[in-house]
Design a protein around this motif. Structure first.
Motif, PDB file in Angstrom:
ATOM      1  N   ARG A 175       0.833  -1.205   0.000  1.00 51.99           N
ATOM      2  CA  ARG A 175       0.000   0.000   0.000  1.00 51.99           C
ATOM      3  C   ARG A 175       0.869   1.257   0.000  1.00 51.99           C
ATOM      4  N   GLN A 176       1.899   1.271   0.866  1.00 53.58           N
ATOM      5  CA  GLN A 176       2.787   2.437   0.940  1.00 53.58           C
ATOM      6  C   GLN A 176       3.566   2.599  -0.361  1.00 53.58           C
ATOM      7  N   MET A 177       3.872   1.473  -0.981  1.00 54.24           N
ATOM      8  CA  MET A 177       4.575   1.493  -2.274  1.00 54.24           C
ATOM      9  C   MET A 177       3.706   2.185  -3.334  1.00 54.24           C
ATOM     10  N   ALA A 178       2.440   1.794  -3.408  1.00 55.11           N
ATOM     11  CA  ALA A 178       1.508   2.402  -4.368  1.00 55.11           C
ATOM     12  C   ALA A 178       1.309   3.880  -4.047  1.00 55.11           C
ATOM     13  N   GLN A 179       1.155   4.178  -2.757  1.00 56.56           N
ATOM     14  CA  GLN A 179       0.955   5.565  -2.300  1.00 56.56           C
ATOM     15  C   GLN A 179       2.150   6.445  -2.690  1.00 56.56           C
ATOM     16  N   THR A 180       3.354   5.932  -2.456  1.00 55.91           N
ATOM     17  CA  THR A 180       4.568   6.688  -2.777  1.00 55.91           C
ATOM     18  C   THR A 180       4.721   6.863  -4.284  1.00 55.91           C
ATOM     19  N   ALA A 181       4.411   5.813  -5.038  1.00 53.07           N
ATOM     20  CA  ALA A 181       4.493   5.898  -6.508  1.00 53.07           C
ATOM     21  C   ALA A 181       3.534   6.964  -7.033  1.00 53.07           C
ATOM     22  N   LEU A 182       2.342   7.049  -6.450  1.00 52.02           N
ATOM     23  CA  LEU A 182       1.374   8.083  -6.851  1.00 52.02           C
ATOM     24  C   LEU A 182       1.887   9.477  -6.480  1.00 52.02           C
ATOM     25  N   SER A 183       2.513   9.576  -5.315  1.00 49.49           N
ATOM     26  CA  SER A 183       3.069  10.844  -4.861  1.00 49.49           C
ATOM     27  C   SER A 183       4.164  11.332  -5.807  1.00 49.49           C
ATOM     28  N   ILE A 206      -8.065   5.263   2.351  1.00 48.17           N
ATOM     29  CA  ILE A 206      -8.749   3.972   2.205  1.00 48.17           C
ATOM     30  C   ILE A 206      -8.866   3.251   3.552  1.00 48.17           C
ATOM     31  N   GLY A 207      -7.918   3.581   4.458  1.00 49.24           N
ATOM     32  CA  GLY A 207      -7.977   3.062   5.830  1.00 49.24           C
ATOM     33  C   GLY A 207      -8.104   1.559   5.922  1.00 49.24           C
ATOM     34  N   GLN A 208      -9.039   1.137   6.743  1.00 45.57           N
ATOM     35  CA  GLN A 208      -9.245  -0.301   6.980  1.00 45.57           C
ATOM     36  C   GLN A 208     -10.387  -0.859   6.133  1.00 45.57           C
ATOM     37  N   ALA A 209     -10.686  -0.175   5.033  1.00 44.09           N
ATOM     38  CA  ALA A 209     -11.797  -0.619   4.175  1.00 44.09           C
ATOM     39  C   ALA A 209     -11.594  -2.067   3.745  1.00 44.09           C
ATOM     40  N   LYS A 210     -12.692  -2.806   3.716  1.00 45.20           N
ATOM     41  CA  LYS A 210     -12.626  -4.225   3.345  1.00 45.20           C
ATOM     42  C   LYS A 210     -13.726  -4.544   2.333  1.00 45.20           C
ATOM     43  N   GLY A 211     -13.585  -5.680   1.697  1.00 52.33           N
ATOM     44  CA  GLY A 211     -14.630  -6.189   0.806  1.00 52.33           C
ATOM     45  C   GLY A 211     -15.019  -5.216  -0.287  1.00 52.33           C
ATOM     46  N   GLN A 212     -16.340  -5.044  -0.455  1.00 55.34           N
ATOM     47  CA  GLN A 212     -16.866  -4.186  -1.520  1.00 55.34           C
ATOM     48  C   GLN A 212     -16.428  -2.731  -1.361  1.00 55.34           C
ATOM     49  N   MET A 247     -10.635   1.327  -4.522  1.00 57.73           N
ATOM     50  CA  MET A 247      -9.538   0.961  -5.425  1.00 57.73           C
ATOM     51  C   MET A 247      -9.934   1.184  -6.882  1.00 57.73           C
ATOM     52  N   SER A 248     -11.199   0.924  -7.193  1.00 51.33           N
ATOM     53  CA  SER A 248     -11.685   1.139  -8.559  1.00 51.33           C
ATOM     54  C   SER A 248     -11.580   2.619  -8.927  1.00 51.33           C
ATOM     55  N   ASN A 249     -11.906   3.498  -7.967  1.00 52.91           N
ATOM     56  CA  ASN A 249     -11.767   4.948  -8.192  1.00 52.91           C
ATOM     57  C   ASN A 249     -10.309   5.302  -8.485  1.00 52.91           C
ATOM     58  N   VAL A 250      -9.415   4.788  -7.641  1.00 52.86           N
ATOM     59  CA  VAL A 250      -7.975   5.076  -7.801  1.00 52.86           C
ATOM     60  C   VAL A 250      -7.504   4.611  -9.177  1.00 52.86           C
ATOM     61  N   GLN A 251      -7.826   3.363  -9.523  1.00 51.76           N
ATOM     62  CA  GLN A 251      -7.367   2.801 -10.797  1.00 51.76           C
ATOM     63  C   GLN A 251      -7.926   3.575 -11.992  1.00 51.76           C
ATOM     64  N   LEU A 300       0.415   3.040 -11.771  1.00 52.78           N
ATOM     65  CA  LEU A 300      -0.790   2.256 -12.060  1.00 52.78           C
ATOM     66  C   LEU A 300      -0.519   0.764 -11.854  1.00 52.78           C
ATOM     67  N   ALA A 301       0.627   0.288 -12.329  1.00 54.06           N
ATOM     68  CA  ALA A 301       0.989  -1.118 -12.153  1.00 54.06           C
ATOM     69  C   ALA A 301       1.117  -1.478 -10.671  1.00 54.06           C
ATOM     70  N   LEU A 302       1.724  -0.591  -9.882  1.00 52.86           N
ATOM     71  CA  LEU A 302       1.911  -0.848  -8.443  1.00 52.86           C
ATOM     72  C   LEU A 302       0.585  -0.754  -7.686  1.00 52.86           C
ATOM     73  N   THR A 303      -0.307   0.120  -8.153  1.00 51.64           N
ATOM     74  CA  THR A 303      -1.645   0.223  -7.560  1.00 51.64           C
ATOM     75  C   THR A 303      -2.423  -1.061  -7.844  1.00 51.64           C
ATOM     76  N   ASN A 304      -2.343  -1.532  -9.087  1.00 48.94           N
ATOM     77  CA  ASN A 304      -3.021  -2.789  -9.461  1.00 48.94           C
ATOM     78  C   ASN A 304      -2.455  -3.956  -8.652  1.00 48.94           C
ATOM     79  N   ARG A 305      -1.163  -3.941  -8.435  1.00 43.69           N
ATOM     80  CA  ARG A 305      -0.497  -5.007  -7.658  1.00 43.69           C
ATOM     81  C   ARG A 305      -1.007  -5.014  -6.211  1.00 43.69           C
ATOM     82  N   TYR A 306      -1.106  -3.811  -5.634  1.00 41.64           N
ATOM     83  CA  TYR A 306      -1.631  -3.694  -4.263  1.00 41.64           C
ATOM     84  C   TYR A 306      -3.083  -4.186  -4.209  1.00 41.64           C
ATOM     85  N   ALA A 307      -3.893  -3.782  -5.184  1.00 44.68           N
ATOM     86  CA  ALA A 307      -5.314  -4.184  -5.214  1.00 44.68           C
ATOM     87  C   ALA A 307      -5.450  -5.697  -5.298  1.00 44.68           C
TER      88      ALA A 307
END
Length: 197
Positions: free
Chosen positions: A64-72, A126-132, A138-142, A187-194
Motif C-alpha cells: 500500500r505504501q509502495m503504491a501511495q509513494t508511486a502516486l506521490s 482507504i484506511g481499513q476498508a474491506k470487501g466491496q 480501489m476502482s476509483n484510484v485505478q 498504475l501497475a503498483l496500484t493494481n499489484r496492491y489491489a
C-alpha cells in the motif's frame, strides 16, 4: 578498576550501536529489495527503482505504501511538467499550431494533476476498508490513474508531425513522457496492491 569498567561500558555501547546500525542497514536493504521485486512488474522497472529507492524508509515492505509513494512521485512530476508547459506557452515566436498544441497539452496536464491528486487522496484515506468498500475505493484510484495516463499520452500525441520539430516540442515531450512512464509504473503498483488485498 575504573578504567576497566569504562572500557566495558564503551564496548557495550559500541556493540549495541553496531547492532542497531546493522539492523537498520538490514531493514533498509530489505526495503530496497522489496522495491526492486515490486518494480519488476512495471513497464519501466529501472525508472521505478530509481524514483522510489530514496523512499525505502517509508515504503518498508508495504504494498500500500509502495503504491501511495508511486502516486506521490507521479503527482509531483506531473505538477512540475504542468508548470514547465505553462512557461512554454509564454515562449515568444511560437507558430499558431505550436501554441494550440501547447495549450491543449496544458489542459491535459491540468486534468492529469487533478486526477493523480484525487487518486493519491483516495488511496491515503482507504484506511481499513474491506470487501466491496475496498474494491470501490480501489476502482476509483485505478480509473483516475488510468485517465491521468491517457491525458499525458494525449499531450505527447498532440506534438506528432513535422510541423512540431524543434526545442520546444523536444523539451515538453521529454518531460511529459517521463511523467507518463512514472504514472504507468504507479498504475501497475496500484493494481499489484489491489490484487494482493
Amino acid at each position: 578498576m575504573a578504567k576497566v569498567s569504562h572500557l566495558c561500558l564503551l564496548f557495550s555501547f559500541l556493540y549495541f550501536t553496531g547492532t542497531a546500525q546493522s539492523a537498520a542497514t538490514s531493514s533498509a536493504g530489505a526495503a530496497v529489495n522489496f522495491i526492486k521485486v515490486s518494480c519488476s512488474a512495471t513497464s519501466y522497472p529501472s525508472l521505478c527503482v530509481q524514483s522510489l529507492s530514496s523512499h525505502a524508509a517509508e515504503i518498508k515492505k508495504s504494498p500500500r505504501q509502495m503504491a501511495q509513494t508511486a502516486l506521490s512521485v507521479s503527482l509531483a512530476r506531473a505538477q512540475s511538467a504542468n508548470t514547465f508547459v505553462s512557461k512554454m506557452a509564454k515562449f515568444k515566436g511560437l507558430k499558431a499550431r505550436e501554441y494550440a498544441a501547447i495549450k491543449d497539452c496544458l489542459d491535459q496536464m491540468g486534468d492529469s494533476v487533478d486526477r493523480l491528486s484525487r487518486s493519491f487522496q483516495e488511496l491515503k484515506h482507504i484506511g481499513q476498508a474491506k470487501g466491496q468498500d475496498f474494491l470501490w475505493h480501489m476502482s476509483n484510484v485505478q480509473t483516475w490513474v488510468s485517465a491521468a495516463l491517457t491525458d499525458e499520452n494525449t499531450c505527447v500525441d498532440g506534438f506528432a508531425g513535422r510541423a512540431f520539430d524543434g526545442k520546444v516540442k523536444a523539451s515538453i515531450k521529454a518531460r511529459v513522457v517521463n511523467v507518463a512512464q512514472v504514472t504507468s509504473n504507479a498504475l501497475a503498483l496500484t493494481n499489484r496492491y489491489a490484487s494482493k488485498h
